[in-house]
Design an enzyme around this catalytic site. Sequence first.
Site, PDB file in Angstrom:
ATOM      1  N   ARG A  99       0.803  -1.224   0.000  1.00  0.00           N
ATOM      2  CA  ARG A  99       0.000   0.000   0.000  1.00  0.00           C
ATOM      3  C   ARG A  99       0.839   1.279   0.000  1.00  0.00           C
ATOM      4  O   ARG A  99       0.300   2.372  -0.170  1.00  0.00           O
ATOM      5  CB  ARG A  99      -0.904   0.005   1.231  1.00  0.00           C
ATOM      6  CG  ARG A  99      -0.211   0.312   2.535  1.00  0.00           C
ATOM      7  CD  ARG A  99      -1.092   0.046   3.732  1.00  0.00           C
ATOM      8  NE  ARG A  99      -1.315  -1.380   3.886  1.00  0.00           N
ATOM      9  CZ  ARG A  99      -2.319  -1.897   4.591  1.00  0.00           C
ATOM     10  NH1 ARG A  99      -3.166  -1.116   5.205  1.00  0.00           N
ATOM     11  NH2 ARG A  99      -2.458  -3.209   4.686  1.00  0.00           N
ATOM     12  N   TYR A 121     -11.287  -4.377   9.584  1.00  0.00           N
ATOM     13  CA  TYR A 121     -10.020  -4.467  10.303  1.00  0.00           C
ATOM     14  C   TYR A 121      -9.952  -3.576  11.536  1.00  0.00           C
ATOM     15  O   TYR A 121      -8.892  -3.472  12.153  1.00  0.00           O
ATOM     16  CB  TYR A 121      -8.857  -4.064   9.382  1.00  0.00           C
ATOM     17  CG  TYR A 121      -8.668  -4.933   8.171  1.00  0.00           C
ATOM     18  CD1 TYR A 121      -8.694  -6.317   8.269  1.00  0.00           C
ATOM     19  CD2 TYR A 121      -8.439  -4.368   6.926  1.00  0.00           C
ATOM     20  CE1 TYR A 121      -8.505  -7.110   7.147  1.00  0.00           C
ATOM     21  CE2 TYR A 121      -8.248  -5.154   5.802  1.00  0.00           C
ATOM     22  CZ  TYR A 121      -8.283  -6.526   5.919  1.00  0.00           C
ATOM     23  OH  TYR A 121      -8.088  -7.309   4.815  1.00  0.00           O
ATOM     24  N   CYS A 164     -27.215   0.504   6.161  1.00  0.00           N
ATOM     25  CA  CYS A 164     -28.036  -0.021   7.247  1.00  0.00           C
ATOM     26  C   CYS A 164     -27.242  -0.998   8.108  1.00  0.00           C
ATOM     27  O   CYS A 164     -27.577  -2.186   8.222  1.00  0.00           O
ATOM     28  CB  CYS A 164     -29.296  -0.672   6.682  1.00  0.00           C
ATOM     29  SG  CYS A 164     -30.409   0.508   5.925  1.00  0.00           S
TER      30      CYS A 164
END
Length: 467
Positions: free
Chosen positions: A321, A366, A393
């Site tokens: 990342r 996470y 929801c």
Amino acid sequence: MPTAHPSGWAHADGALRGPHWLREPADANELVPALWSRTATKTDGVLSVGGVPLTELVREHGSPAFVLDEDDFRTRARAFRDAFAGYEVFYAGKAFLCTTVARWLAEDGLSLDVCSGGELAVAERAGFPMERVGFHGNNKTVRELERAVDLGVGRVVVDSFAEIERLAALTAERDRTMGVMIRVTAGVEAHTHEYIATAHEDQKFGFSIASGDALEAVRRVLTAPGLRLLGLHSHIGSQIFDTSGFEVAARRVLALHARVAEELGTEMPEMDLGGGFGIAYTTQDDPSEPAQLAAGMSEIVDHECRARGISRPRLSIEPGRAIVGPSMCTVYEVGTVKEVALDGGARRSYVSVDGGMSDNIRTALYDADYSATLASRASEASPTLARVVGKHCEAGDIVVKDEFLPGDVRPGDLVAVPGTGAYCRSMASNYNHALRPPVIGVRDGKTFTVLRRETEADLLATDVGVA
């Protein structure tokens, strides 16, 4: 730190003060530069990225929207390429992949890691050099492996004995040879979330070194005529801030590397030690720069090779990342602001936005932490502890668990969340039949569409129930 409470962590003592690392800012309008892409600035409270005010971007493209800073992305990619000179640097397609990003990577000399047929299809469509593609995955289908063989993918990272047999059969049918890396588990516990730690024994990836399965996998690849053994592949996890965790893994992987040379007479030319380097999502995170990481990784490998009297293999690294994560933010429009009474007379401010877990599942999945800022105007109101939540929801539909925002945040304001480049758009869903947001690129004061916003026509296209 909050203590346990029968009604849940949100009601625990101290929960309304936020986590221990979160500090109330003197000015809630200010950016924390380490959390944002390099071109992010604020002028009169309006956040700009790549020279584009997000107020203008939303007027043109709507919200929510992912905003991809091209200059930041490519600067980070080149920084890893240059710091790890002599390595092969693999970008993690699973973090975020599209044809535009694949072309940038190709132009800037990086390699590409894919782990599905769909990601491979993107690479093919972008014209990415197939010899620089690595194909991961613990359960590649026959069709996916066929495509990899036919396209001439540079390396397949095999993950099971069944896959070795499957790939060997395919190469024999096609009279082709495939480069193969063997995914091994080194038994190292990375200090990260359980679901993104990938080198301990009790998980689905790789061949165990300790059990002997890894050495057996080497033997089977060596005896398969259509498979060319490149080396061993290890990955200890994700969101890792320094190289200390790699020392034990490197020692164990290099010990197997040396054993293969000694017992089987094969000196493998390559080795991949993974990476999974972290980024700053909040002020508690302190990631290392590419040059620091490169120096640390090289020192570890060189020391182990000297100690064993072996030549250093060609190394690969996978930043994860660390390239795309900070290069993207998400901009939302506030729909409602609700003050909720809790036990003991306390109150919490819930800032509801027009996205949520359909565009960022990581907080729910996470327990990930994010930051946020008011992006559309300046405010003189005092900072107040708020929670940014989505429109779905689910009570767990939380985007930012705790953040100090101006106390006068109101419907119609824009709120931006940094660090959403990795695993947000790529894990986005149509939950509640939400339409996935676009990815809008920005550079030099201009916008360009990277991925367009989904439409209701897209959503209904696969629904064949109506004649």
